[in-house]
Design a protein around this motif. Structure first.
Motif: not given
Length: 546
Positions: A28-50
């Motif tokens: 199950g489940g599905g996928w969506q490409l959001l951005q082909k290129c954000i210019g930076v590789s996402a080695m670290h990620m943090q969601l903030l409250n905004n």
């Protein structure tokens, strides 16, 4: 179909099912490409409250594919790749608008760590080279950028782990050749680093295998710390090991660079006299895999998970088998209490060009199912997510997936697994359209509501379909700092229902719950609150607990 043919068909179906006991349902489940290129590789990620996600990699990759605005450049005489760099190595992703903007970071953030303070501010610590003792602060405001403080740490922190504590401070544990821990912010009574011999004991010569230790706040206020293939319970305030856990069966390493992943499973029955806590560790690489990978021999990754009730008097590991081997997988808690295992490879270890055979199919682990029926394979992505990949839960229940850079710089051609600058969203099966009439919608409280510990909270929600009252729950999820296959500070609490679901008419309902009674259960800060109905979560709202 003849009776003989039918019997033959059923026979072979039984053979297939017995050969794959870990599959409980179809993919199950599905996928969506959001951005082909954000210019930076996402080695670290943090969601903030905004609802913005802070993303960064390292400054000494050379030029990124995202320019700094207004002709701004970074001048760093210590940089090992590009001393004058007019490109960004950090970005802020706006979930609501699916847009991003460049952020400015001065010194090297490579393989660093982070945690969010109770006021919502991201504290990022350490890195490599000239950034290894620095602290960087990012506040969740519309046009904010990084603020950097030099030499704010007592020791070099490269491949360390952070955790928010009940008193609102952050503990920073380990790192390369750092067998100690320290606190941030500093105080007069705790200005320095404190020795942790456990990190010496778990250090494999020339390989380490104890970096980015898995750290969780236990319900008694002590810290569960897992490194290599074993764990302790640490009274960090007094620097005393209060419990030593048995070694994982088989003895294979699970932390960097053998790089499995781990979660603290959902905390339930929060009003009980003794709250139980369990840790799940999945994947990794067998002993010797890292050294063999550097010589071109890519050993099959581990296909096992190990689960332990860390609050038991005599805890023991229980072993389970995943659908496929996986090293460098990310484990993300979903709002309904299930665990998503995503990203990674089937062979090799962490490190430059040290893995092969990307695992494209995520797996959902259902902790409340019977042993042997907890894993469910999901539909695959088309993008390999290898070394330096990440995944974080978003407020709407999707999982943001990014990163993958097994190179020592940005490399896009003539390599097996090129640098990946895209962002994807994984849609767990609960977001399928067929469940729309079961999906709750929170009416109140309003987002960003402040909560107090141990108090009644009335949650109103609507459901367009038929409500099954005894299949309603309310969960709180602490967003995590994701890097190198471990999501720091990740935590999910199932709130105690104090008053059963009541109908208010017009397909609207109310359930009354009790907020967590102490900071040992839920340290102060921002959480995502969800209503879950028949395993289908609502969109979350932000709440802040004190």
């Amino acid at each position: 179909m003849t009776r003989t043919a039918m019997l033959s068909f059923l026979f072979w179906q039984l053979i297939i099912l017995s050969a794959n006991p870990y599959l409980t349902d179809a993919a199950g489940g599905g996928w969506q490409l959001l951005q082909k290129c954000i210019g930076v590789s996402a080695m670290h990620m943090q969601l903030l409250n905004n609802d913005r996600v802070v993303i960064f990699d390292r400054t000494d990759f050379g030029a990124s594919n995202l320019s700094l605005p207004n002709g701004k450049c970074r001048n760093d005489p210590n940089d090992q790749a590009l001393k004058v760099d007019c490109t960004a190595h950090s970005a802020e992703y706006n979930v609501a608008t699916n847009t991003f903007r460049a952020l400015f970071v001065q010194t090297d953030t490579w393989c660093s760590s982070g945690a969010v303070m109770p006021n919502g501010t991201l504290i990022q610590t350490g890195g490599s080279n000239d950034g290894d003792q620095n602290v960087r602060i990012f506040k969740p405001c519309p046009r904010c950028d990084w603020i950097e403080m030099s030499n704010a740490l007592a020791a070099r922190r490269w491949y360390a782990t952070n955790h928010i504590l009940p008193n609102g401070r952050i503990i920073i544990i380990g790192g390369r050749r750092q067998f100690n821990y320290e606190f941030y912010p500093k105080s007069n009574d705790a200005p320095n680093a404190y020795s942790l011999p456990f990190l010496v004991q778990t250090n494999d010569p020339n390989i380490e295998n104890n970096l980015y230790p898995f750290v969780f706040l236990n319900v008694d206020g002590n810290l569960f710390i897992f490194a290599n293939n074993r764990a302790i319970l640490l009274d960090y305030a007094n620097n005393i090991v209060v419990k030593t856990y048995p070694q994982i069966p088989g003895g294979d390493p699970r932390s960097y660079p053998s790089t499995g992943s781990a979660v603290l499973l959902p905390l339930m029955n929060l009003e009980a006299q003794s709250v139980e806590a369990e840790v799940l560790v999945c994947g990794g690489a067998p002993n010797g895999s890292y050294t063999k990978a550097t010589k071109g021999n890519f050993v099959s990754a581990l296909n096992t998970c190990a689960r332990i009730k860390i609050t038991d008097r005599s805890p023991q590991w229980v072993m389970e088998t995943m659908p496929t081997p996986r090293v460098m997988g990310d484990m993300t808690l979903l709002p309904n209490g299930n665990v998503l295992i995503i990203n990674g490879a089937a062979n090799g270890s962490a490190g430059w060009e040290s893995a092969r055979n990307p695992v494209l199919n995520p797996v959902i682990y259902r902790p409340n199912n019977a042993l042997g029926s907890r894993f469910e394979s999901q539909n695959p992505t088309t993008i390999p997510r290898m070394y330096h990949s990440t995944a974080v839960l978003l407020r709407d229940g999707r999982v943001l997936v990014g990163g993958s850079n097994p190179q020592s710089g940005y490399v896009f051609t003539n390599v097996l697994y090129p640098t990946e600058l895209s962002l994807e969203a994984f849609y767990p099966p609960y977001l399928d359209a067929q469940f729309a009439n079961l999906r709750p919608n929170i009416v109140s409280p309003a987002s960003s509501t402040k909560l107090k510990s141990g108090k009644k909270l009335a949650v109103r929600f609507s459901v367009t379909g038929t409500l099954v009252e005894n299949l309603v729950s309310v969960t709180m999820v602490a967003p995590s700092f994701a890097t190198h296959s471990f999501s720091m500070n990740q935590r999910l609490l199932v709130l105690t229902i104090q008053k059963a679901v009541t109908s208010l008419g017009n397909s609207t309902y109310e359930v009354q719950v009790i907020t967590p009674v102490s900071g040992n259960l839920a340290p102060s800060g921002y959480y995502l609150l969800y209503v879950v109905h028949q395993d289908i979560p609502s969109e979350g709202i932000w709440v802040r607990i004190k």
